[in-house]
Design a protein around this motif. Sequence first.
Motif, PDB file in Angstrom:
ATOM      1  N   THR A   1       0.805  -1.218   0.000  1.00  0.00           N
ATOM      2  CA  THR A   1       0.000   0.000   0.000  1.00  0.00           C
ATOM      3  C   THR A   1       0.842   1.276   0.000  1.00  0.00           C
ATOM      4  O   THR A   1       0.577   2.207  -0.763  1.00  0.00           O
ATOM      5  CB  THR A   1      -0.919   0.026   1.233  1.00  0.00           C
ATOM      6  OG1 THR A   1      -1.445  -1.272   1.468  1.00  0.00           O
ATOM      7  CG2 THR A   1      -2.049   1.008   1.038  1.00  0.00           C
ATOM      8  N   ASP A   2       1.857   1.302   0.865  1.00  0.00           N
ATOM      9  CA  ASP A   2       2.621   2.537   1.058  1.00  0.00           C
ATOM     10  C   ASP A   2       3.794   2.688   0.098  1.00  0.00           C
ATOM     11  O   ASP A   2       4.395   3.765   0.030  1.00  0.00           O
ATOM     12  CB  ASP A   2       3.123   2.639   2.499  1.00  0.00           C
ATOM     13  CG  ASP A   2       3.911   1.414   2.935  1.00  0.00           C
ATOM     14  OD1 ASP A   2       3.626   0.304   2.443  1.00  0.00           O
ATOM     15  OD2 ASP A   2       4.816   1.554   3.784  1.00  0.00           O
TER      16      ASP A   2
ATOM     17  N   SER B   1       1.037   3.026  -3.718  1.00  0.00           N
ATOM     18  CA  SER B   1       0.941   4.472  -3.526  1.00  0.00           C
ATOM     19  C   SER B   1       1.674   5.240  -4.616  1.00  0.00           C
ATOM     20  O   SER B   1       1.141   6.195  -5.192  1.00  0.00           O
ATOM     21  CB  SER B   1       1.501   4.855  -2.155  1.00  0.00           C
ATOM     22  OG  SER B   1       1.486   6.257  -1.974  1.00  0.00           O
TER      23      SER B   1
ATOM     24  N   THR C   1       0.068  -4.001   3.458  1.00  0.00           N
ATOM     25  CA  THR C   1       1.444  -3.582   3.699  1.00  0.00           C
ATOM     26  C   THR C   1       1.919  -4.139   5.037  1.00  0.00           C
ATOM     27  O   THR C   1       1.234  -4.955   5.660  1.00  0.00           O
ATOM     28  CB  THR C   1       1.585  -2.057   3.645  1.00  0.00           C
ATOM     29  OG1 THR C   1       2.979  -1.733   3.584  1.00  0.00           O
ATOM     30  CG2 THR C   1       0.960  -1.383   4.859  1.00  0.00           C
TER      31      THR C   1
ATOM     32  N   VAL D   1      -0.015   1.878   9.240  1.00  0.00           N
ATOM     33  CA  VAL D   1       0.693   2.276   8.021  1.00  0.00           C
ATOM     34  C   VAL D   1      -0.244   2.203   6.821  1.00  0.00           C
ATOM     35  O   VAL D   1      -0.298   3.113   5.980  1.00  0.00           O
ATOM     36  CB  VAL D   1       1.931   1.384   7.793  1.00  0.00           C
ATOM     37  CG1 VAL D   1       2.605   1.726   6.466  1.00  0.00           C
ATOM     38  CG2 VAL D   1       2.932   1.539   8.940  1.00  0.00           C
ATOM     39  N   HIS D   2      -1.005   1.133   6.758  1.00  0.00           N
ATOM     40  CA  HIS D   2      -1.956   0.933   5.654  1.00  0.00           C
ATOM     41  C   HIS D   2      -3.017   2.039   5.639  1.00  0.00           C
ATOM     42  O   HIS D   2      -3.257   2.667   4.598  1.00  0.00           O
ATOM     43  CB  HIS D   2      -2.622  -0.443   5.822  1.00  0.00           C
ATOM     44  CG  HIS D   2      -3.652  -0.766   4.780  1.00  0.00           C
ATOM     45  ND1 HIS D   2      -3.340  -1.353   3.576  1.00  0.00           N
ATOM     46  CD2 HIS D   2      -5.001  -0.569   4.766  1.00  0.00           C
ATOM     47  CE1 HIS D   2      -4.447  -1.514   2.864  1.00  0.00           C
ATOM     48  NE2 HIS D   2      -5.467  -1.049   3.566  1.00  0.00           N
TER      49      HIS D   2
ATOM     50  N   SER E   1      -1.672   5.485   4.706  1.00  0.00           N
ATOM     51  CA  SER E   1      -1.314   5.517   3.286  1.00  0.00           C
ATOM     52  C   SER E   1      -2.548   5.712   2.419  1.00  0.00           C
ATOM     53  O   SER E   1      -2.552   6.520   1.481  1.00  0.00           O
ATOM     54  CB  SER E   1      -0.599   4.219   2.898  1.00  0.00           C
ATOM     55  OG  SER E   1       0.588   4.056   3.632  1.00  0.00           O
TER      56      SER E   1
END
Length: 229
Positions: free
Chosen positions: A136-137, A141, A190, A201-202, A205
Amino acid sequence: MSKPLDLSLPTALILIDNQSAFTHPDNLSDWGTGRSNPLYEVNIQALLLAFRSARTASSTFMEVIHIFHSSVTPGSPLHPSHPNNGIRPLDFATPASDGSEPVFWKSVNSSFIGTDLEAHLREKNIRQIIVAGLTTDHCVSTTVRMAANLGVVDRMLDEGPVKIKSDGTHVKDVRVQKGRIVLVPDATATFGKGGFDAETVHAVSVASLDGEFCEAIGAEEVVKMLRKH
């Protein structure tokens, strides 16, 4: 309820880095601490199946595009020489055996750098993309951001690129017919890093992308939209 997909527009499902390096037990510590979204595999499979079915029934151009990563860093789980064969596509996201689903290989985070993806999307006049995959990040992204910045799904109604004077004003008014970039957050995942758990974090993001670079729509909703087509 999200705005429905417009499947009268030429549409591509872009699946990023669904490769065994991200699931092999020997490699998990390379990516971070734990992984977000336990339903990632299930949702990718449902998304791909629904898109393939919609494509078969549609008179509009629809295409699945697979992006895979081949690292140039020796020892990387995604390097072609790695003994775990980490560049291998995951079984549930393998490109169609008839060659109808284009494959692009990259060596950096962006799916547009060092590949012909941008040229391909423009050649096929793709106006709507649906993005899912790993991570994801990082690659998801970066690809979504570049897709928006490059305007790959937009149509210029005036010829030529945007030209800006030294004082920041435009040389002329530019009219653009916007296309659509859809991110499927629960068909991405992620890993935890920097002291933050994977789900945080997911989520951060996705929040950084949604509304600025794309629209975030859940897998179940996208699948329903595809099945109605």
